[in-house]
Every structure is written in structure tokens, then in C-alpha cells.
Design an enzyme around this catalytic site. Structure first.
Site, mmCIF file in Angstrom:
data_model
loop_
_atom_site.group_PDB
_atom_site.id
_atom_site.type_symbol
_atom_site.label_atom_id
_atom_site.label_comp_id
_atom_site.label_asym_id
_atom_site.label_seq_id
_atom_site.Cartn_x
_atom_site.Cartn_y
_atom_site.Cartn_z
ATOM 1 N N LYS A 104 -8.203 -6.903 -8.231
ATOM 2 C CA LYS A 104 -7.471 -8.168 -8.072
ATOM 3 C C LYS A 104 -7.702 -8.992 -9.316
ATOM 4 C CE LYS A 104 -4.920 -10.093 -4.902
ATOM 5 N NZ LYS A 104 -4.180 -9.464 -3.796
ATOM 6 N N SER A 136 3.991 -0.664 -3.543
ATOM 7 C CA SER A 136 3.628 -0.695 -4.967
ATOM 8 C C SER A 136 3.189 0.696 -5.429
ATOM 9 C CB SER A 136 2.471 -1.678 -5.208
ATOM 10 O OG SER A 136 2.958 -2.990 -5.353
ATOM 11 N N ASN A 195 7.299 -15.159 0.157
ATOM 12 C CA ASN A 195 7.928 -13.858 0.118
ATOM 13 C C ASN A 195 7.608 -13.011 1.349
ATOM 14 O OD1 ASN A 195 9.364 -12.026 -1.599
ATOM 15 N ND2 ASN A 195 7.471 -10.843 -1.576
ATOM 16 N N THR A 242 5.998 -6.165 2.244
ATOM 17 C CA THR A 242 4.847 -6.671 3.001
ATOM 18 C C THR A 242 5.303 -7.184 4.369
ATOM 19 O OG1 THR A 242 3.899 -7.314 0.879
ATOM 20 C CG2 THR A 242 2.791 -8.119 2.850
ATOM 21 N N LYS A 257 -7.997 -2.033 2.200
ATOM 22 C CA LYS A 257 -6.567 -2.037 2.524
ATOM 23 C C LYS A 257 -5.861 -0.880 1.818
ATOM 24 C CE LYS A 257 -4.566 -5.857 1.288
ATOM 25 N NZ LYS A 257 -3.732 -6.933 0.702
ATOM 26 N N LYS A 290 -5.999 -1.180 -8.145
ATOM 27 C CA LYS A 290 -4.650 -1.654 -7.830
ATOM 28 C C LYS A 290 -4.774 -2.926 -7.031
ATOM 29 C CE LYS A 290 -0.205 -1.408 -7.460
ATOM 30 N NZ LYS A 290 -0.198 -2.762 -8.061
ATOM 31 N N GLN A 343 -8.916 -5.678 -0.866
ATOM 32 C CA GLN A 343 -7.898 -4.779 -1.416
ATOM 33 C C GLN A 343 -8.384 -3.324 -1.396
ATOM 34 O OE1 GLN A 343 -5.065 -6.653 -3.041
ATOM 35 N NE2 GLN A 343 -4.020 -4.757 -2.536
ATOM 36 N N GLY A 359 2.051 -8.646 -8.262
ATOM 37 C CA GLY A 359 2.116 -10.058 -7.893
ATOM 38 C C GLY A 359 1.169 -10.404 -6.765
ATOM 39 N N ASP A 360 0.942 -11.676 -6.633
ATOM 40 C CA ASP A 360 0.301 -12.266 -5.457
ATOM 41 C C ASP A 360 0.804 -13.714 -5.476
ATOM 42 O OD1 ASP A 360 -2.035 -11.496 -3.391
ATOM 43 O OD2 ASP A 360 -2.321 -13.581 -3.933
HETATM 44 N N1 GLU Z 1 -0.956 -8.961 -3.686
HETATM 45 C C1 GLU Z 1 -0.559 -7.984 -2.722
HETATM 46 C C2 GLU Z 1 -1.700 -7.689 -1.776
HETATM 47 O O1 GLU Z 1 -2.439 -8.592 -1.431
HETATM 48 C C3 GLU Z 1 0.054 -6.751 -3.358
HETATM 49 C C4 GLU Z 1 -0.774 -6.036 -4.367
HETATM 50 C C5 GLU Z 1 -0.050 -4.910 -5.075
HETATM 51 O O2 GLU Z 1 1.123 -4.685 -4.789
HETATM 52 O O3 GLU Z 1 -0.698 -4.290 -5.910
HETATM 53 O O4 GLU Z 1 -1.902 -6.610 -1.308
#
Ligand code: GLU
Length: 450
Positions: free
Chosen positions: A126, A382, A241, A210, A114, A90, A111, A165-166
């Protein structure tokens, strides 16, 4: 430092010589979990750290698309499926000119830990492209997204890998990506991607998540310090955002964001970005011109300082870097220390160089919170979107917000407990790293050697 940790850091450097961001992320995490390795010799026997610093799978692909003038362009696409030990991969997709192997890999690595911290069943991944969306028409963006998804769709799925998204990828891009996935698969698996419009399965509060999560985490830090958010002035770098979500939640809780910045300079708005009109303008400015924030100063009649960053200004109580990686180097960190500010709350992924982070955390008395904890509410919501998609039942905004708040309180709590467990005191960086690491470590150990 533990000798196995040191060896792995050296090996990662040798194996990935052209990947400075990835090396930086690995060094930061491994250094802080060194005391855990001292107590767990079985991790070395299982070579856990080499395994954890090598993506399970990572691939590139060609993305060819035609612009509005009929010119064909070729970009590179990536997906890094870093670690799937606790759930389907994810993580977001970043469309930005400077995307490369190192950026994707560091983001996938971060990620992983996190996502583990959210307490939800999501692994780390990612992806992205070196496609530059700036100045591109809607039709060009759509064609690019369709081409991107055509290359990727076989390798993702609601139980396999779930992008989102990112930077450069928002609700519009997610829509085009999902549309192409649905067209190719001839089914409706909307749990394959998050950050969707709620009309076809997106979660309420995801756009805000976020930023809101970062402020909820900040509130926990303030509570720990017997302090309150009321009346606080916050300097936020960026105006995307995430920064918008911080501004909105800060305003709701009686604080105010008084500094914001963009690639062109920074803005000082002493009254704060607190009114609906200002908050809406932030979104509009982002949509229409992601490279310049000057127009805010013109519209709302406040100070704009061209080409500068605001690190070091004295009239804020909290700094929140929310722009991009390595925004704060050692020089900026020294200015921050001199400003007398008490809280430095990272928000963007890896916004601080390791040198600057170590300095701020160990030599200044400033309370430092790490991005992998602070910004985890985004990916956490998410995961809640994935739940809603598989339940086929949308939740109310209140439900999502309550869960988000609980998640952030919990992330702070487990971080505090993990650091205390290793005699490190109120160390939010070590705490987040240790708590995230332990979850991944236990899952990997349980699943055998591979
Ligand atoms: N891009 C965001 C992050 O850095 C969200 C990733 C997601 O929602 O999967 O965590």
C-alpha cells in the site's frame, strides 16, 4: 487466547506505539487465527507471527510540487511492501490529508490477507501521501503525480510492486502516474499500475469491480441464509467509486440502495439509487465535490439529514459501510443492533472498530461479513488487469465479470470451509482471516527463514 498470539500482539503494541490503526488490524487478525496457532506449534518455532506483522520493506519519500500560483509545497509519500510471499506487492495509493505511517501500514497488512483470499498471485502493499487533492486543479494534480512517481519509480515494476488507486487516486491520477513512469523508464510496462483507462491497458469492469464484487459476495451470504437480494433495501455509507458499484449492481439485481452518506450528512431516497441518471449523478457529485452529498437530495427531491450518520434507521434490510476506516464505533453498532437489520456487510477497509465488530458479530445475531473478503473483488480484478497486460490481450467485460463472480463465490466458500474446519460454524470473519492467513503462512514456511 494462544500465548504466542498474545505475546505478538503485545510486542506489536510496544513496537508501534503511535500506530493505532495498525495495532487494531493486527489484533483483529491475530485474535481470530489463534486456534490455528494452537494446532501449528511449528509457526511459533519459525516466529511466523512477528515476521508477518513487520513489513518486508516500508519507506517514505519527499514529494515536492509547485501549485498554480508558483508556490512550492512539500508532502510526504509512502510505500509499504508488506508481504511478497505469494506474488509481487499489490495495493493502492491513497492521497488524503490524514494519511500517516499507521494508516499505510494497516492498509498494507489488510491488503496482504485480502489479496491472498483472491486466490491470485499477488502480495500485499500500500502507499500514498498526505497530499490533499481537494480543490486542486488538474494541472496541480498532474504535477503532484509526476513528482510522486519520480520518487517511486525505481522501487516498483510489473513483477516487483504494482500500485493502483485508493481514496484520492482514480483513473486520472493513475494516468499521470503511469505517464511519468513510462517517461522515466522509456518503455511501455503498463503492468506496473492498475486502474488504468482501457485505452492503454486498463481492464473493463475495474471501476465497478469492488462494488460488484461486494454485491456478489452478499448474494452468497443471502443464498446461505435461503434469502434473496430481490427487493432488498440497502444502506451504504459513502458515495465514492465503491458505493457506486454497489448501487449499480444492486439495481441490476432488483434490490435498491436507499441510504447513502457523505462527510456532510446522509440522504434517504426511498425509491433507491437505481436509474441511470441517479447513478451518473453519484459519479459527477463525487468528481466535483468529494466532501458533500447534499446536492443529490436537492436534485432528486429526497430527505437530507445534516451532520448525521444513518446507522440505526429501521427501514433497511442490509447495512454496507463503504466509506472509510472506523466509520462504525460501538455507539453506532448498538444502534445498528437495535434497528433489527439482519446483515452487516463491511466494504471499506476496516470500517468497524474492533469493539463494535466483536459486539456485532458475537452479541447480536446479525450476520457480519468482513471487508477483507467483501471488497477483494477490486484488487482481484486488478490482478486480472495485470494478466491482460502481460498477455497483451484485453478481455471482454463479460470475461472479467464472470471471473469476478467466480472469485467472490470462491472467497465466500473458502471462508466458510476454513471456519467450519476449526469448529467455528458460519463465521465469515474467522473464516476469511484463517483462509488468508493459511495461504501466507504456507508460502512463508516454504520459502525459508527471512
Ligand atoms: N485500493 C484497493 C483496495 O483497497 C485496490 C487495490 C488494487 O487494486 O491494487 O483493495
Amino acid at each position: 487466547m494462544n500465548s504466542y498470539v498474545q505475546k505478538v500482539i503485545n510486542d506489536v503494541k510496544e513496537r508501534n506505539p503511535n500506530e493505532p490503526e495498525f495495532i487494531q488490524a493486527v489484533e483483529e487478525l491475530l485474535t481470530s487465527i489463534s486456534p490455528v496457532i494452537d494446532q501449528h506449534p511449528e509457526y511459533e518455532k519459525a516466529d511466523l507471527l512477528h515476521r508477518m506483522t513487520e513489513p518486508e520493506r516500508m519507506f517514505t519519500f519527499r514529494v515536492t510540487w509547485t501549485d498554480d500560483n508558483g508556490q512550492v509545497h512539500t508532502n510526504r509519500g509512502w510505500r509499504c511492501q508488506f508481504n511478497g510471499a505469494v506474488g509481487p506487492y499489490k495495493g493502492g495509493l491513497r492521497f488524503q490529508k490524514n494519511v500517516n505511517d499507521s494508516v499505510i501500514k494497516f492498509l498494507g497488512f489488510e491488503q496482504t490477507f485480502k489479496n491472498a483470499l483472491t486466490g491470485l498471485p499477488i502480495g500485499g502493499g500500500k502507499g500514498g501521501s498526505d497530499f490533499d487533492p481537494s480543490g486542486r486543479s488538474d494541472a496541480e494534480i498532474m504535477r503532484f503525480c509526476q513528482s510522486y512517481m519520480t520518487a517511486l519509480y525505481r522501487y516498483i515494476g510489473p513483477d516487483t510492486d504494482v500500485p493502483a488507486g485508493d481514496m484520492g487516486v482514480g483513473e486520472r491520477e493513475v494516468g499521470y502516474l503511469f505517464g511519468q513512469y513510462r517517461r522515466l523508464k522509456a518503455n511501455f510496462e503498463n503492468g506496473v499500475i492498475t486502474g488504468k483507462n482501457p485505452v492503454y491497458g486498463g481492464s473493463l469492469i475495474r471501476p465497478e469491480a469492488t462494488g460488484y464484487g461486494a454485491v456478489y459476495y452478499l448474494c452468497e451470504v443471502l443464498k446461505h441464509e435461503k434469502d434473496t437480494i430481490k427487493g432488498k433495501r440497502i444502506g451504504v455509507s459513502g458515495y465514492g467509486n465503491v458505493a457506486w458499484g454497489i448501487m449499480k449492481k444492486a439495481a441490476q439485481l432488483g434490490a435498491r440502495v436507499t441510504y447513502i452518506s457523505g462527510p456532510d450528512g446522509y440522504i434517504h431516497d426511498e425509491e433507491g439509487v437505481v436509474t441511470e441518471e441517479k447513478l451518473d449523478y453519484i459519479l459527477e457529485m463525487r468528481r466535483t465535490d468529494p466532501m458533500h452529498c447534499r446536492s443529490y437530495a436537492e436534485k432528486f427531491n429526497c430527505e437530507f439529514v445534516e451532520g448525521e450518520k444513518f446507522w440505526g434507521v429501521k427501514d433497511v434490510d442490509i447495512y454496507m459501510p463503504a466509506a472509510t476506516q472506523n466509520d462504525v464505533d460501538i455507539n453506532s453498532a448498538r444502534k445498528i443492533a437495535q434497528s433489527g437489520v439482519k446483515y452487516y456487510i463491511e466494504v471499506a477497509n476496516m470500517p468497524t472498530t474492533n469493539e463494535a465488530l466483536n459486539y456485532l458479530a458475537s452479541q447480536t445475531g446479525i450476520i457480519v461479513a468482513p471487508s477483507k473478503a467483501v471488497n477483494a473483488g477490486g484488487v482481484g480484478v486488478s490482478a486480472l488487469e495485470m494478466s491482460q497486460n502481460s498477455e497483451r490481450l484485453p478481455w471482454t467485460a463479460q470475461d472479467v465479470d464472470d471471473q469476478l463472480k467466480r472469485m467472490m463465490v470462491n472467497i465466500h466458500e473458502v471462508s466458510v470451509t476454513a471456519a467450519k474446519g476449526y469448529g467455528l460454524g458460519y463465521n465469515l470473519i474467522a473464516g476469511a482471516n484463517i483462509a488468508g492467513f493459511m495461504k501466507i503462512a504456507e508460502a512463508m514456511m516454504a520459502q525459508g527463514i527471512f
